[in-house]
Design a protein around this motif. Sequence first.
Motif, PDB file in Angstrom:
ATOM      1  N   MET A  17      -4.761  41.155  40.032  1.00 54.22           N
ATOM      2  CA  MET A  17      -5.591  42.026  39.182  1.00 54.22           C
ATOM      3  C   MET A  17      -4.788  42.471  37.957  1.00 54.22           C
ATOM      4  SD  MET A  17      -8.384  42.157  40.927  1.00 54.22           S
ATOM      5  CE  MET A  17      -9.302  43.535  40.273  1.00 54.22           C
ATOM      6  N   LYS A  18      -5.476  42.625  36.835  1.00 53.48           N
ATOM      7  CA  LYS A  18      -4.812  43.012  35.597  1.00 53.48           C
ATOM      8  C   LYS A  18      -4.992  44.513  35.353  1.00 53.48           C
ATOM      9  CE  LYS A  18      -4.499  41.829  30.689  1.00 53.48           C
ATOM     10  NZ  LYS A  18      -4.512  43.236  30.227  1.00 53.48           N
ATOM     11  N   PHE A  19      -3.914  45.166  34.959  1.00 58.29           N
ATOM     12  CA  PHE A  19      -3.958  46.586  34.621  1.00 58.29           C
ATOM     13  C   PHE A  19      -3.669  46.762  33.138  1.00 58.29           C
ATOM     14  CE2 PHE A  19      -3.074  46.422  39.129  1.00 58.29           C
ATOM     15  CZ  PHE A  19      -3.967  47.353  39.637  1.00 58.29           C
ATOM     16  N   SER A  20      -4.108  47.880  32.611  1.00 58.16           N
ATOM     17  CA  SER A  20      -3.957  48.104  31.177  1.00 58.16           C
ATOM     18  C   SER A  20      -2.491  48.196  30.788  1.00 58.16           C
ATOM     19  CB  SER A  20      -4.698  49.380  30.764  1.00 58.16           C
ATOM     20  OG  SER A  20      -3.856  50.464  30.641  1.00 58.16           O
ATOM     21  N   SER A  21      -2.190  47.687  29.600  1.00 57.46           N
ATOM     22  CA  SER A  21      -0.812  47.760  29.094  1.00 57.46           C
ATOM     23  C   SER A  21      -0.418  49.212  28.860  1.00 57.46           C
ATOM     24  CB  SER A  21      -0.683  46.962  27.796  1.00 57.46           C
ATOM     25  OG  SER A  21      -1.553  47.481  26.797  1.00 57.46           O
ATOM     26  N   LYS A  22      -1.402  50.066  28.550  1.00 53.74           N
ATOM     27  CA  LYS A  22      -1.097  51.469  28.294  1.00 53.74           C
ATOM     28  C   LYS A  22      -0.637  52.184  29.554  1.00 53.74           C
ATOM     29  CE  LYS A  22      -4.315  51.772  24.405  1.00 53.74           C
ATOM     30  NZ  LYS A  22      -5.596  52.298  23.902  1.00 53.74           N
TER      31      LYS A  22
END
Length: 396
Positions: free
Chosen positions: A1-6
Amino acid sequence: MKFSSKVQKCGLSPMRKFHPYAVAAEAKGRNIYHLNIGQPDIETPKAFFDAVRSFDLPVLEYAPSPGVPALIEAIRDYYAALDMHFAAEDILITNGGSEALQIAMNCILDDGDEILIPEPFYPNYNTMARTCGAVIHPVSTSPEEGYFYADRRRIEAEITPRTRAILVTNPGNPTGTVLTHEEMEMLVDVARQHDLFLIGDEAYREFVYAGEPLQSFGEFTHAAENVILIDTVSKRFSACGARVGCLISRNRELMAHAMKYAQCRLAVPTLDQLASAALYQVGPEYFAAAREEYKRRRDTVVRKLQQIPGVVCKCPKGAFYLMAALPVDDADTFQQWLLEEFEDHGDTVMFAPGKPFYGTPGKGKNEIRIAYVLKQQDLERAMDLLALGIRAYQQR
């Protein structure tokens, strides 16, 4: 799963990151003296709880998004007594000072922007800025100079084309630094000259210990477009659990944008607002007693620290925190060791390691923040434990 870079650029709170180690230490029967979190033990005024008990409406409704009128008027009266006059439209009630800060940053920061903050600073500022896609540009200080930063040349040297605001905590968390009126005036002038916002986080305004009058950036009416105030009942009235703060500015365009976020989150809890309004009826004797108690605790901590060889610590002038450099290689490692391996008659101690309070890589490695919020007897014991721990750590 991808999480926000922020979110991946955000870190955990240094005040709470050692909680699992504390739980493990307590499971072994250790008693921990907590100097790591700024949770006051001064009693919350009974007016808060009386207001809760007297609430008798049949439905607990949403509050208005800007805030309950009774609380807004109480805050206006508080500032008027300090000869600062705000319209109701200048005040937005928030979920603690933290939401006020987050809303302010959301309104003024974009991806790639910078906000200028003297370091060491409250670490959650980092998370707030990064969630806006911005970064903190630190103004460096040192323990040897008492974390002094209010020098015009030093501040202006750090302003870049990406700078959008200056943020200062006055009185300071974590350093206890208190600005003079002239230093505040200088910061206002810098903000005006460079077309920047100036955010004054004034959560600890009441806690100054040299008899100074209470100050606020709200005094500078000629900088109405630049100044943003952050305020809260959390520390002033020892009501951290109420989660009621406010964002104040005479900049109507800013406040109109802030209302978008206020309406998105709907409202601040109605009952907490009504009870917080009652807190503003508390008389000056409450603050005089709190100031005297914190001053006594500050003096105890400073005296004890100055008795430890190799510690660098200047006496703070306000809030209920101080920063100190310890004669250890790494405060994080030292804290973990205190929780896992050290005890004296079943006792140990926690502080907040200093590195996460800095924006400059490598700084703060051997520094700590102490919150002197324990009663006098416990504070004496906690500082003795710190001294014993340093000696034992050095002799490993």
